[in-house]
Design an enzyme around this catalytic site. Structure first.
Site, short mmCIF file in Angstrom:
data_model
loop_
_atom_site.label_atom_id
_atom_site.label_comp_id
_atom_site.label_asym_id
_atom_site.label_seq_id
_atom_site.Cartn_x
_atom_site.Cartn_y
_atom_site.Cartn_z
N CYS A 90 0.83 -1.21 0.00
CA CYS A 90 0.00 0.00 0.00
C CYS A 90 0.86 1.26 0.00
O CYS A 90 1.56 1.54 0.98
CB CYS A 90 -0.91 -0.04 1.22
SG CYS A 90 -1.78 1.50 1.56
N CYS A 93 -0.04 3.85 2.74
CA CYS A 93 0.39 3.36 4.06
C CYS A 93 1.84 3.73 4.33
O CYS A 93 2.22 4.04 5.46
CB CYS A 93 0.24 1.84 4.15
SG CYS A 93 -1.44 1.25 3.96
#
Length: 166
Positions: A90, A93
């Site tokens: 991600c 993230c």
């Protein structure tokens, strides 16, 4: 291999000595502390360059290992906990994680941060209804008191943490 050797040295030093004020004992193995004779008759003596000293630090961020670890360190925590549900793949993230860690560290122990990889702990992600990453939960006394999904800037994160701390 190097990690295993370092861990073995650390455990040997922790078991054999008590920490001094503010510092851990040096990380050395017993093999380096006593002279050893090899089959060729050579003597190996301790090398002071191999001694590593560490200082105690207060960790405000930790990775969740499994369900019982989550229960113990997050749900049963007396300190408010920010739970960062993330994934290795991600992109957002990777931006939010360090930013959030920095903001939590600024709180000087009033709040701690737990990191949960959703690929490793899908059961926790399902239990806490994580449908997208990054998802961040604010937990106090075992209850979810606030939640957000996506990236936030530092001002928004500071407001989120202040609301959690009270």
């Amino acid at each position: 291999m190097a990690q295993r050797l370092l861990l073995r040295r650390f455990l040997a030093s922790v078991i054999s000595r008590k920490p001094s004020q503010g510092q851990w004992p040096p990380l050395t193995s017993r093999a380096l502390q006593t002279p050893q004779c090899s089959p060729g008759g050579l003597t190996v003596t301790p090398n002071p360059a191999r001694t590593i000293y560490t200082t105690r630090i207060s960790l405000t961020t930790f990775n969740i290992q499994d369900g019982p670890d989550f229960q113990d360190r997050v749900v049963n925590s007396e300190t408010p906990v920010v739970v960062d549900f993330h994934a290795q793949w991600c992109g957002p993230c990777k931006i939010l994680g360090p930013r959030l860690e920095k903001m939590v560290a600024k709180q000087h122990g009033k709040v701690v941060m737990a990191k949960v990889d959703i690929d490793d702990h899908t059961d926790l992600a399902i239990e806490y209804e994580v449908s997208a990453v990054p998802t961040v939960l604010a937990m106090k006394n075992g209850d979810v008191v606030d939640k957000f999904v996506g990236i936030k800037d530092e001002d928004q994160l500071e407001a989120f943490l202040k609301k959690l701390i009270g």
